[in-house]
Design a protein around this motif. Sequence first.
Motif, PDB file in Angstrom:
ATOM      1  N   HIS A  82       0.963  -1.044   0.145  1.00 44.64           N
ATOM      2  CA  HIS A  82       0.032  -0.011  -0.167  1.00 44.64           C
ATOM      3  C   HIS A  82       0.802   1.122  -0.031  1.00 44.64           C
ATOM      4  O   HIS A  82       1.998   1.160   0.241  1.00 44.64           O
ATOM      5  N   PRO A  83       0.292   2.436  -0.561  1.00 48.65           N
ATOM      6  CA  PRO A  83       1.185   3.484  -0.421  1.00 48.65           C
ATOM      7  C   PRO A  83       1.969   3.982   0.795  1.00 48.65           C
ATOM      8  O   PRO A  83       1.245   3.580   1.987  1.00 48.65           O
ATOM      9  N   ALA A  84       2.947   4.904   0.861  1.00 54.28           N
ATOM     10  CA  ALA A  84       3.698   5.535   1.947  1.00 54.28           C
ATOM     11  C   ALA A  84       2.672   6.130   3.066  1.00 54.28           C
ATOM     12  O   ALA A  84       2.770   6.103   4.137  1.00 54.28           O
ATOM     13  N   ARG A  85       1.682   6.800   2.362  1.00 53.55           N
ATOM     14  CA  ARG A  85       0.612   7.319   3.168  1.00 53.55           C
ATOM     15  C   ARG A  85      -0.806   7.087   2.819  1.00 53.55           C
ATOM     16  O   ARG A  85      -0.843   6.884   1.365  1.00 53.55           O
ATOM     17  N   PRO A  86      -1.796   7.243   3.440  1.00 59.10           N
ATOM     18  CA  PRO A  86      -3.057   6.767   2.972  1.00 59.10           C
ATOM     19  C   PRO A  86      -3.658   7.683   1.684  1.00 59.10           C
ATOM     20  O   PRO A  86      -3.444   8.938   1.666  1.00 59.10           O
ATOM     21  N   ASP A  90      26.802  -0.917   8.018  1.00 59.51           N
ATOM     22  CA  ASP A  90      26.501  -0.954   9.322  1.00 59.51           C
ATOM     23  C   ASP A  90      26.846   0.214  10.174  1.00 59.51           C
ATOM     24  O   ASP A  90      27.894   0.432  10.707  1.00 59.51           O
ATOM     25  N   ARG A  91      26.027   1.407   9.622  1.00 59.76           N
ATOM     26  CA  ARG A  91      26.340   2.697  10.265  1.00 59.76           C
ATOM     27  C   ARG A  91      25.010   2.849  11.170  1.00 59.76           C
ATOM     28  O   ARG A  91      23.913   2.489  11.072  1.00 59.76           O
ATOM     29  N   PRO A  92      25.157   4.016  12.078  1.00 56.93           N
ATOM     30  CA  PRO A  92      23.949   4.371  12.956  1.00 56.93           C
ATOM     31  C   PRO A  92      22.610   4.822  12.023  1.00 56.93           C
ATOM     32  O   PRO A  92      21.501   4.565  12.479  1.00 56.93           O
ATOM     33  N   ALA A  93      22.918   5.404  11.123  1.00 57.20           N
ATOM     34  CA  ALA A  93      21.860   5.893  10.179  1.00 57.20           C
ATOM     35  C   ALA A  93      20.872   4.751   9.639  1.00 57.20           C
ATOM     36  O   ALA A  93      19.811   4.993   9.135  1.00 57.20           O
ATOM     37  N   PHE A  94      21.724   3.808   9.515  1.00 53.00           N
ATOM     38  CA  PHE A  94      20.865   2.431   8.814  1.00 53.00           C
ATOM     39  C   PHE A  94      20.607   1.642   9.841  1.00 53.00           C
ATOM     40  O   PHE A  94      20.217   0.343   9.255  1.00 53.00           O
ATOM     41  N   ALA A  95      20.835   1.930  11.034  1.00 57.83           N
ATOM     42  CA  ALA A  95      20.480   0.715  12.069  1.00 57.83           C
ATOM     43  C   ALA A  95      18.982   0.345  12.053  1.00 57.83           C
ATOM     44  O   ALA A  95      18.982  -0.948  12.284  1.00 57.83           O
ATOM     45  N   SER A  96      18.152   0.987  11.515  1.00 56.94           N
ATOM     46  CA  SER A  96      16.645   0.343  11.393  1.00 56.94           C
ATOM     47  C   SER A  96      16.281  -0.069   9.964  1.00 56.94           C
ATOM     48  O   SER A  96      15.258  -0.565   9.817  1.00 56.94           O
ATOM     49  N   ASP A 123      11.793   8.041   9.590  1.00 58.01           N
ATOM     50  CA  ASP A 123      10.451   8.026   9.526  1.00 58.01           C
ATOM     51  C   ASP A 123       9.919   7.409   8.071  1.00 58.01           C
ATOM     52  O   ASP A 123       8.816   7.323   7.684  1.00 58.01           O
ATOM     53  N   SER A 124      10.899   6.360   7.559  1.00 60.35           N
ATOM     54  CA  SER A 124      10.603   5.895   6.359  1.00 60.35           C
ATOM     55  C   SER A 124       9.694   4.576   6.624  1.00 60.35           C
ATOM     56  O   SER A 124      10.048   3.716   7.435  1.00 60.35           O
ATOM     57  N   VAL A 125       8.382   4.546   5.844  1.00 58.39           N
ATOM     58  CA  VAL A 125       7.439   3.402   6.171  1.00 58.39           C
ATOM     59  C   VAL A 125       8.034   2.090   5.977  1.00 58.39           C
ATOM     60  O   VAL A 125       7.926   0.970   6.549  1.00 58.39           O
ATOM     61  N   HIS A 126       8.902   2.122   4.646  1.00 60.88           N
ATOM     62  CA  HIS A 126       9.173   0.830   4.269  1.00 60.88           C
ATOM     63  C   HIS A 126      10.622   0.706   4.371  1.00 60.88           C
ATOM     64  O   HIS A 126      11.518   1.458   4.519  1.00 60.88           O
ATOM     65  N   ASP A 127      11.125  -0.587   4.293  1.00 66.23           N
ATOM     66  CA  ASP A 127      12.532  -1.018   4.479  1.00 66.23           C
ATOM     67  C   ASP A 127      12.969  -1.516   3.018  1.00 66.23           C
ATOM     68  O   ASP A 127      11.989  -1.645   2.139  1.00 66.23           O
ATOM     69  N   LEU A 128      14.351  -1.902   2.952  1.00 74.24           N
ATOM     70  CA  LEU A 128      14.613  -2.321   1.538  1.00 74.24           C
ATOM     71  C   LEU A 128      15.167  -3.752   1.811  1.00 74.24           C
ATOM     72  O   LEU A 128      16.173  -3.919   2.849  1.00 74.24           O
TER      73      LEU A 128
END
Length: 714
Positions: free
Chosen positions: A28-32, A489-495, A369-374
């Motif tokens: 589904h889209p990133a926002r409604p 493997d950086r803090p910015a990509f931890a999630s 705040d990214s809804v989706h991961d890769l």
Amino acid sequence: MDTEGTSGAARERGVRDGTGARGAAVPHPARPVTPPPRPAHAPGERGSSAGGTFLTWLRTPRPAAAPGVWRFGHRPRPEQEPERTPTRQLLSGALIAFLVGWLVWSLLWNGYLGGWWLLPLYAMIPDSWASPHSFASVVVVYLYYAVFAVGIMVGVGRLGRWGELWRRFGYPAWRRAAPAPTVRPPAPDEDPATWPQLREAGAEAAAERLGADARAGLMRDVDHARIARAWQGVKRGRHSLAAFTAAVAKEGAAACPHPSGTRDLPARAARHDLATAQVRIGAAADDERNPYSYRGVGLALGPDLIGTSLLAVGPPGSGKTGSVVWPLAESLCLGALAGRAAVVVVGAAGAGLGAQDTYDVVVRVGAPDSVHDLDLYGGSTDPDEAAAVLAEALVGDLADPHPGGDSRRSTTVLAQLLGPYHAVHGRFPSVPELRQLLDGAPAALGALRTALTDAGHHAMLRELDARERQLGHPGDVGAVLADRVALLDRPAFASFFDTSGATRPFSLRALDHPVRVRIDLPERGHADASRILARLVLAQFTASVAVREDRSLFACLVLDDATGTITPQSVRGVQRLRSANAGAVLTLRTLDDVPRPLRSPLLGAVGCRMALSGLTPWDGQDFAEVWGKEWTEARDVTDRQIIAETPAGKALHAVRRVITGRAPTARAVTVRQVERERWSASDLAHAVPPGHAVLSLTTVRGDHAPPLLVDLRA
């Protein structure tokens, strides 16, 4: 109605749970997204309450044309340029011819040439008509005069080109300058607005409802394309005619919706024709380098051309993103809403690739705040396949361009770790876990060995033993892979890149469905990581589209900046896209961003090549070589001085030299056929105006257009 994989909650759940397996639905889209109200007119046009604008768009002729020609309302031009007489010469010639004809007629009428021209008349008429006072004689004589007058007029008219003068300045020219007359609606059995193909198949109710919505202004171009795509599924037997008819009769133009419920984009930046799936990018310049049939004609791109892939090269500010990338991405997004395309757009955040509402899935790598991961492994469950794709992303730019380089060894190293880990945990390792395994951390390897022993995976134990024997040996690429994984493997990509199921990773296996995806790469402070991710997406795309079950859906990857992504494997992958009904759009600032051994293979792998203004001469040389040469007509003009031999001639030449300031000469013209480059490196570097580009095109069927000078602002 579920048509062409454009709806279905069950499929969407397959992506929500993070599996990313084949058969998963469009996320589904990133926002409604709220479905927009029904429009009163076709998008991008001024509408009317009666839907006249949409009907006009639908009924506009789209004749077959050469590759790249904007077919909407196209008027074919002749292949060769007709000989055009200069206006001054045409007018003077017509006037002189008229005066000559008038002189001849005056001489005949006044009898200065004698009466010989009347002899045929007296030989044909009876003697009773020979009297000059008889009525029959007067009528016949004047008719004879009229015949001679018409003959003289036709002769001098041909001599003075009166026909061309009339076409250029007479009624035909006024008619061309006048507004086009209103086109009458076609017959009901030929009117596309009445959906005759549905009536012939027995779907009368569906055809009536669609025709009513079109006349009422409730249908738009996306609706027409989407329902036409669904009807193709019915003809191929994938969907039931009864279900299609019921859905269309109930919903009308809103039937067979896209999973997002969206029926159009928030805004359009380019001119689109969804009837032919084309997007206009400019017009061929009125330049002598262009074939006459292309000059001044609108140029457009579509899946038939992008299916051979496109490479655009130009410096920053030359118009790659605004004039080429975004119009193509917008066209593919419209195609996805119509259920006939799937698009993945990759670029830096803020690169001008459309708003988030334009896409169904927006992956903002590095944004909290990214809804989706890769999905780091592309949704694959095969360790060998996942290792090959990941190796291409990690060391693709370091691999030897010849077979047997680091890429194969990297694939082997990764497979020796991914296979045992997947056998134990049922998933692939996360980025920190993979880094520890590649570093040869004793704790990580020991825990994996213990788990394999307890589970009885003896074959996987041998893989792990082989990996441990190679640790620290010369030529081991494990350390290089660990360093590359460390960039992720950086803090910015931890999630991000989580494999435990806690996030919602997007997998390119979803390209079986009409999905619109945008992936924003982190540029600031993570340039190396961005290049790794770009190579990862390109490798996953080429691997995923090759195993799709439904290849009737056109899939395209739009890579706004392909710097650092061109590798031997990616070039081979781009070559295979055409057979999978897929394509790639790649842009580069310069060909220097591609290793020298790969430049010619890359230019040969793509069917559409674009060189924008501001190209360097050494980049132009590569384009000049791939475009080759052609036979042209060369005219050599030689001026030879005339030598007078008589005293009168010498005196005449002296007077002529005083008047003209030059010696009398005789001009000799030699015409010969020579082979020259279509576009030389110097022309590409210095003769392409700003806002222009040189573009060559090849269709998936093999038709091609020569390099054309294109005005991207037209």
